[in-house]
Write an enzyme that holds these catalytic residues in place. Structure first.
Site, mmCIF file in Angstrom:
data_model
loop_
_atom_site.group_PDB
_atom_site.id
_atom_site.type_symbol
_atom_site.label_atom_id
_atom_site.label_comp_id
_atom_site.label_asym_id
_atom_site.label_seq_id
_atom_site.Cartn_x
_atom_site.Cartn_y
_atom_site.Cartn_z
ATOM 1 N N ARG A 271 122.849 89.092 10.447
ATOM 2 C CA ARG A 271 122.050 90.284 10.771
ATOM 3 C C ARG A 271 120.649 89.911 11.224
ATOM 4 O O ARG A 271 120.072 90.565 12.064
ATOM 5 C CB ARG A 271 121.923 91.184 9.529
ATOM 6 C CG ARG A 271 123.128 92.010 9.237
ATOM 7 C CD ARG A 271 123.035 92.622 7.871
ATOM 8 N NE ARG A 271 122.860 91.564 6.890
ATOM 9 C CZ ARG A 271 122.969 91.722 5.582
ATOM 10 N NH1 ARG A 271 123.230 92.906 5.094
ATOM 11 N NH2 ARG A 271 122.808 90.712 4.759
ATOM 12 N N SER B 100 126.110 95.742 1.809
ATOM 13 C CA SER B 100 126.801 96.244 0.610
ATOM 14 C C SER B 100 125.783 96.651 -0.449
ATOM 15 O O SER B 100 125.986 97.637 -1.160
ATOM 16 C CB SER B 100 127.723 95.172 0.041
ATOM 17 O OG SER B 100 128.742 94.861 0.955
ATOM 18 N N HIS C 84 130.620 94.803 8.248
ATOM 19 C CA HIS C 84 131.773 93.917 8.028
ATOM 20 C C HIS C 84 132.933 94.330 8.943
ATOM 21 O O HIS C 84 133.627 93.476 9.502
ATOM 22 C CB HIS C 84 132.289 94.035 6.578
ATOM 23 C CG HIS C 84 131.349 93.552 5.516
ATOM 24 N ND1 HIS C 84 131.053 94.291 4.390
ATOM 25 C CD2 HIS C 84 130.668 92.384 5.391
ATOM 26 C CE1 HIS C 84 130.242 93.600 3.607
ATOM 27 N NE2 HIS C 84 129.971 92.447 4.190
ATOM 28 N N LYS D 268 128.811 86.674 -10.336
ATOM 29 C CA LYS D 268 128.326 87.902 -9.706
ATOM 30 C C LYS D 268 129.040 89.103 -10.319
ATOM 31 O O LYS D 268 130.280 89.122 -10.365
ATOM 32 C CB LYS D 268 128.646 87.817 -8.200
ATOM 33 C CG LYS D 268 127.723 88.622 -7.323
ATOM 34 C CD LYS D 268 127.942 88.227 -5.869
ATOM 35 C CE LYS D 268 127.203 89.112 -4.911
ATOM 36 N NZ LYS D 268 127.389 88.686 -3.533
#
Ligand code: PNS
Length: 160
Positions: A90, A128, A17, A41
């Site tokens: 990614r 993460s 990030h 979440k």
């Protein structure tokens, strides 16, 4: 003024990030790093902790502002006259989810463009969720998160 938003959960911010945000900050006059509050979440870090991590990481970068928002990203963009959404990619797996989110945003708000930046090759395996897993198992996350987080992570309380 060219303004962009880099939205995400940032639970917590990673070196991947950090690299995307620094590169985007070089492309726009102002970059909002925006934590989208997702009620579905459950995060490991509180909103306040995630904001603190990002503020510390970019304390020296004058054109980055850290904010949080509820609801749709495009609504936040419209309210604040933001025309660009920045997201990192990614891999092809990211492309699948990211392209459907970008297409939905485009249908909802045709004037807002999503711009994808490829993740730095050294950060392709960084996420993460990997960081959370390492932390839960007592491992060393120094290769995965900005150095500014390390002293805070030692003191902070978070949900294991
Ligand atoms: O770091 P993440 O979890 O990939 O970030 C996802 C985020 C916060 C960018 C995404 O969930 C989001 O934009 N949430 C707000 C709701 C929304 O605008 N969804 C896109 C339209 S389908």
């Amino acid at each position: 003024m060219s303004v962009a938003i880099y939205p995400g959960s940032f639970d917590p911010i990673t070196k991947g990030h950090q690299s995307i945000a620094l590169r985007a900050a070089g492309m726009f006059e102002c970059l909002f790093i925006a934590i989208g509050e997702n009620t579905d979440k459950r995060c490991m870090f509180s909103l306040e902790q995630r904001i603190l991590f990002i503020e510390k990481t970019f304390a020296e970068v004058k054109n980055i502002q850290v904010v949080s928002y509820k609801g749709l990203t495009i609504d936040f963009c419209m309210e604040h006259h933001i025309n660009y959404i920045v997201r990192g990619l990614r891999s092809g797996i990211d492309w699948h989810t990211e392209s459907s989110m970008a297409n939905a945003n485009k249908l909802l708000a045709p004037s807002i463009e999503t711009i994808f930046l490829l993740t730095d090759s050294q950060c392709v395996g960084v996420s993460s969720s990997v960081v959370r897993d390492i932390l839960k198992n007592g491992g060393d996350v120094s290769a995965f998160v900005p150095a500014t987080l390390l002293p805070i992570l030692k003191q902070e309380q978070y949900e294991l």
